[in-house]
Motif scaffolding. Structure first.
Motif, mmCIF file in Angstrom:
data_model
loop_
_atom_site.group_PDB
_atom_site.id
_atom_site.type_symbol
_atom_site.label_atom_id
_atom_site.label_comp_id
_atom_site.label_asym_id
_atom_site.label_seq_id
_atom_site.Cartn_x
_atom_site.Cartn_y
_atom_site.Cartn_z
ATOM 1 N N CYS A 35 -2.395 0.248 -4.124
ATOM 2 C CA CYS A 35 -1.905 -1.054 -3.692
ATOM 3 C C CYS A 35 -1.296 -1.741 -4.900
ATOM 4 O O CYS A 35 -2.006 -2.147 -5.817
ATOM 5 C CB CYS A 35 -3.038 -1.885 -3.104
ATOM 6 S SG CYS A 35 -2.584 -3.586 -2.683
ATOM 7 N N GLU B 81 0.830 -1.202 0.000
ATOM 8 C CA GLU B 81 0.000 0.000 0.000
ATOM 9 C C GLU B 81 0.868 1.257 0.000
ATOM 10 O O GLU B 81 1.981 1.263 0.523
ATOM 11 C CB GLU B 81 -0.907 0.033 1.240
ATOM 12 C CG GLU B 81 -1.861 -1.130 1.386
ATOM 13 C CD GLU B 81 -1.324 -2.252 2.244
ATOM 14 O OE1 GLU B 81 -2.108 -3.100 2.713
ATOM 15 O OE2 GLU B 81 -0.091 -2.292 2.458
ATOM 16 N N TRP C 19 -10.290 -3.366 -0.186
ATOM 17 C CA TRP C 19 -9.722 -2.505 0.848
ATOM 18 C C TRP C 19 -10.477 -2.751 2.153
ATOM 19 O O TRP C 19 -11.713 -2.851 2.153
ATOM 20 C CB TRP C 19 -9.843 -1.035 0.456
ATOM 21 C CG TRP C 19 -8.925 -0.636 -0.638
ATOM 22 C CD1 TRP C 19 -9.214 -0.525 -1.966
ATOM 23 C CD2 TRP C 19 -7.540 -0.296 -0.506
ATOM 24 N NE1 TRP C 19 -8.103 -0.146 -2.664
ATOM 25 C CE2 TRP C 19 -7.061 0.013 -1.799
ATOM 26 C CE3 TRP C 19 -6.652 -0.199 0.571
ATOM 27 C CZ2 TRP C 19 -5.744 0.398 -2.033
ATOM 28 C CZ3 TRP C 19 -5.356 0.170 0.334
ATOM 29 C CH2 TRP C 19 -4.901 0.467 -0.955
ATOM 30 N N LEU D 60 -5.453 6.022 -2.029
ATOM 31 C CA LEU D 60 -4.596 4.913 -1.650
ATOM 32 C C LEU D 60 -4.317 4.045 -2.874
ATOM 33 O O LEU D 60 -5.205 3.844 -3.711
ATOM 34 C CB LEU D 60 -5.247 4.061 -0.565
ATOM 35 C CG LEU D 60 -5.636 4.772 0.724
ATOM 36 C CD1 LEU D 60 -6.211 3.761 1.725
ATOM 37 C CD2 LEU D 60 -4.483 5.516 1.317
ATOM 38 N N TYR E 287 -5.432 1.097 6.836
ATOM 39 C CA TYR E 287 -6.106 0.545 5.658
ATOM 40 C C TYR E 287 -5.225 -0.535 5.044
ATOM 41 O O TYR E 287 -4.025 -0.337 4.863
ATOM 42 C CB TYR E 287 -6.412 1.646 4.642
ATOM 43 C CG TYR E 287 -7.585 2.496 5.048
ATOM 44 C CD1 TYR E 287 -7.454 3.454 6.043
ATOM 45 C CD2 TYR E 287 -8.842 2.316 4.466
ATOM 46 C CE1 TYR E 287 -8.542 4.224 6.452
ATOM 47 C CE2 TYR E 287 -9.925 3.081 4.855
ATOM 48 C CZ TYR E 287 -9.768 4.021 5.854
ATOM 49 O OH TYR E 287 -10.855 4.778 6.252
ATOM 50 N N TYR E 288 -5.853 -1.653 4.738
ATOM 51 C CA TYR E 288 -5.155 -2.800 4.183
ATOM 52 C C TYR E 288 -5.786 -3.181 2.848
ATOM 53 O O TYR E 288 -7.017 -3.160 2.706
ATOM 54 C CB TYR E 288 -5.277 -4.016 5.106
ATOM 55 C CG TYR E 288 -4.605 -3.846 6.437
ATOM 56 C CD1 TYR E 288 -5.250 -3.198 7.494
ATOM 57 C CD2 TYR E 288 -3.325 -4.355 6.659
ATOM 58 C CE1 TYR E 288 -4.639 -3.050 8.722
ATOM 59 C CE2 TYR E 288 -2.707 -4.216 7.895
ATOM 60 C CZ TYR E 288 -3.379 -3.555 8.914
ATOM 61 O OH TYR E 288 -2.763 -3.421 10.134
ATOM 62 N N CYS E 289 -4.945 -3.567 1.892
ATOM 63 C CA CYS E 289 -5.480 -4.170 0.681
ATOM 64 C C CYS E 289 -5.303 -5.680 0.766
ATOM 65 O O CYS E 289 -4.379 -6.171 1.424
ATOM 66 C CB CYS E 289 -4.831 -3.615 -0.579
ATOM 67 S SG CYS E 289 -3.046 -3.793 -0.693
#
Length: 126
Positions: free
Chosen positions: A21, A5, A35, A19, A95-97
Motif C-alpha cells: 500500500c 494497494e 489492513w 500486499l 483487502y483495503y489499506c
C-alpha cells in the motif's frame, strides 16, 4: 492523503502473497495504518480488521491470521505491507489499506480510519 494497494490476485492454498500500500500525502506525526478485508458482496460496514501498525512500531493481527500474516511499514518508501503466508480459501476477500491520525484500535477512542485505498482482490483457490 492517497493510498493505493497492489500485489493481489490469485494464489493457491498454502501459498504466499505480499500486499503493498503506497501512501502519499501523509503528514501525521503519529499514525495508525492497517489492513482490512471486506468480502465481495458485503457492505462497507462489514469491513473487518486484519492487521494494524502504529507509528511507534506496535503491531497487532487478528486471531485467525496469527502466525500467518505479518504487517510492516517501510517509512523510506512510504509503503505499508501485508505478508500473507499459508494462505487459505477463507482468506479470499477484498483487502483495503487505511490510515488515521494517532492510535490504532487497541487505543482508547478509536473511531475508524480516516483514509482508505480502493481495495484489491485476493483469491485463494486451487
Amino acid at each position: 492523503v492517497q493510498l493505493m494497494e497492489s500485489g493481489g490476485g490469485l494464489a493457491q492454498p498454502g501459498g504466499s502473497m505480499r500486499l503493498s500500500c503506497l501512501v502519499s500525502g501523509l503528514t501525521y506525526s503519529t499514525w495508525c495504518m492497517g489492513w482490512f478485508r471486506q468480502d465481495v458482496g458485503k457492505e462497507r460496514k462489514y469491513r473487518e480488521k486484519v492487521a494494524g501498525i502504529d507509528s511507534t512500531g506496535n503491531t497487532a493481527v487478528v486471531e485467525n491470521v496469527k502466525g500467518r500474516f505479518t504487517i510492516s511499514v517501510d517509512n523510506a518508501k512510504n509503503t505499508l505491507y501485508l505478508q500473507m503466508n499459508d494462505l487459505k480459501p477463507e482468506d479470499t476477500s477484498m483487502y483495503y489499506c487505511g490510515v488515521k491520525r494517532r492510535g490504532c484500535w487497541w487505543e482508547p477512542g478509536y473511531a475508524g480510519m480516516d483514509y482508505w485505498g480502493k481495495g484489491i482482490l485476493v483469491t485463494i483457490s486451487s
